[in-house]
Design a protein around this motif. Structure first.
Motif, PDB file in Angstrom:
ATOM      1  N   VAL A 181       0.852  -1.244   0.104  1.00 45.13           N
ATOM      2  CA  VAL A 181      -0.124  -0.149   0.006  1.00 45.13           C
ATOM      3  C   VAL A 181       0.742   1.326  -0.226  1.00 45.13           C
ATOM      4  N   ILE A 182       1.922   1.213   1.046  1.00 47.78           N
ATOM      5  CA  ILE A 182       2.741   2.384   0.945  1.00 47.78           C
ATOM      6  C   ILE A 182       3.402   2.737  -0.327  1.00 47.78           C
ATOM      7  N   ARG A 183       3.724   1.860  -1.179  1.00 47.92           N
ATOM      8  CA  ARG A 183       4.452   1.993  -2.329  1.00 47.92           C
ATOM      9  C   ARG A 183       3.539   2.584  -3.336  1.00 47.92           C
ATOM     10  N   ASN A 184       2.001   2.305  -3.251  1.00 43.27           N
ATOM     11  CA  ASN A 184       1.277   2.632  -4.405  1.00 43.27           C
ATOM     12  C   ASN A 184       0.289   3.790  -3.837  1.00 43.27           C
ATOM     13  N   VAL A 185       0.786   4.344  -2.752  1.00 39.99           N
ATOM     14  CA  VAL A 185      -0.517   5.548  -2.422  1.00 39.99           C
ATOM     15  C   VAL A 185       0.392   6.742  -2.417  1.00 39.99           C
ATOM     16  N   ARG A 186      -0.273   7.894  -2.789  1.00 41.51           N
ATOM     17  CA  ARG A 186       0.250   9.312  -2.896  1.00 41.51           C
ATOM     18  C   ARG A 186      -0.874  10.172  -2.462  1.00 41.51           C
ATOM     19  N   SER A 187      -0.552  11.209  -1.748  1.00 39.36           N
ATOM     20  CA  SER A 187      -1.458  12.263  -1.418  1.00 39.36           C
ATOM     21  C   SER A 187      -0.877  13.541  -1.512  1.00 39.36           C
ATOM     22  N   MET A 188      -1.685  14.605  -1.492  1.00 42.81           N
ATOM     23  CA  MET A 188      -1.103  16.069  -1.396  1.00 42.81           C
ATOM     24  C   MET A 188      -2.601  16.998  -0.926  1.00 42.81           C
ATOM     25  N   GLY A 189      -2.246  17.835  -0.200  1.00 41.66           N
ATOM     26  CA  GLY A 189      -3.017  18.647   0.613  1.00 41.66           C
ATOM     27  C   GLY A 189      -2.944  20.175   0.057  1.00 41.66           C
TER      28      GLY A 189
END
Length: 330
Positions: A181-189
């Motif tokens: 999951v960590i390798r495939n998840v991205r976020s920005m706010g």
């Protein structure tokens, strides 16, 4: 400062009391700690999952304690890492002999204190593994971190690793799927107004009425740019563009999370979601599941974050698995 509290120095203790009395059938507080566990912890033969961090991000992290997600959450003071001894109490409370996985957001204090707790637990014969979530693509280093920050994508780690543990996965299997999951998840706010830590009594940063901070951290850490407030469509475009430059999501199945930072009406979150969905469709992505709401907040900060998780069949199955956590039913 206007806040509905009793004593600014006791907000965490008062919050925990209120949370436990709201969900007496599913969670409990360990006496004389800031640890919330499943009512049935430890669950025999099951890998225990522990997460936590500073308070002020509710429903994270205690809202994700329940069958199918976390076994325990450790609450620090507002925006302050919990102490190693508190984390150790959580580890001991959920260990059934199958080992314990620590899910840590990448903030210096959290990483240091959780690692110290893991060493103390191992000295007592408990097998402990850990993963560090670093989904924020905005900045590489900040005032709180070395490397990328962990933000709302952590909730997907809780959910998917929790499902793997619930179905009987070994400690190494649970850790492996968390790392996937960590390798495939991205976020920005983005933030449009600051927040106020109760004990401080004043905003943690300042924004003019016509300004927003792009790439803000969940403790008010600086982002990549302060600029004039944009439209919802423009914000959605800027956040997703940055995510796309970091990981190739083209033609993928994805889960989407539009996360409010504490003071953003759902109306606005759904407006952002509408544009995000259109952008993903234009990029050839298939949206498998969408989550809109408050999952990882920053007290009463106004703004939102966008999280994308690239899915395969295993991750879809685990994302769909049932959960009884108060803040994440599925």
């Amino acid at each position: 400062m206007k806040k509905i509290v009793n004593d600014p120095e006791r907000v965490v203790q008062d919050m925990i009391q209120g949370l436990v009395t709201a969900h007496p059938g599913s969670v409990k507080q360990l006496p004389d700690t800031t640890v919330i566990t499943r009512k049935d912890a430890p669950v025999s033969g099951k890998v225990g999952l522990v997460s936590g961090g500073g308070s002020g991000h509710e429903p994270a992290h205690a809202g994700y304690v329940g069958k199918g997600m976390l076994d325990a959450a450790v609450a620090g003071e507002v925006f302050t890492s919990p102490t190693p001894d508190q984390v150790l109490e959580a580890i001991k409370a959920v260990d059934s002999g199958a080992g314990v996985l620590l899910i840590i957001k990448n903030y210096t204090g959290d990483v240091m204190n959780f690692e110290m707790a893991a060493e103390m637990a191992e000295a007592e014969g408990i097998q402990v593994e850990k993963v560090v979530v670093n989904d924020d693509v905005a900045v590489e280093d900040s005032s709180f971190t070395s490397g990328r920050r962990g933000i709302a994508g952590t909730v997907f780690v809780h959910k998917i690793a929790g499902a793997m543990a619930e179905k009987g996965g070994s400690l190494q299997e649970v850790k492996a799927v968390a790392e996937k999951v960590i390798r495939n998840v991205r976020s920005m706010g983005v933030a449009t107004s600051p927040c106020t830590v109760p004990a401080a009594g004043k905003p943690s940063f300042e924004l003019a009425d016509d300004e927003m901070e792009v790439g803000i951290g969940i403790h008010g850490e600086p982002g990549i740019e302060r600029k004039k407030v944009a439209t919802a469509d423009e914000i959605a475009g800027e956040l997703t563009d940055k995510i796309f430059t970091d990981l190739d999501f083209a033609n993928s199945d994805v889960a989407v999370m539009i996360n409010g930072l504490g003071a953003t009406p759902e109306m606005e979150l759904y407006i952002v979601n509408g544009k995000v969905q259109a952008i993903l469709a234009d990029q050839g992505m298939n949206v498998y599941k969408t989550f809109v709401g408050e999952f990882m907040t920053s007290l009463e900060m106004a703004g939102c974050s966008v999280t994308l998780l690239k899915l395969d069949n295993q991750l879809k199955e685990l994302l769909d698995a049932p959960s009884t956590a108060p803040a994440f039913y599925s």
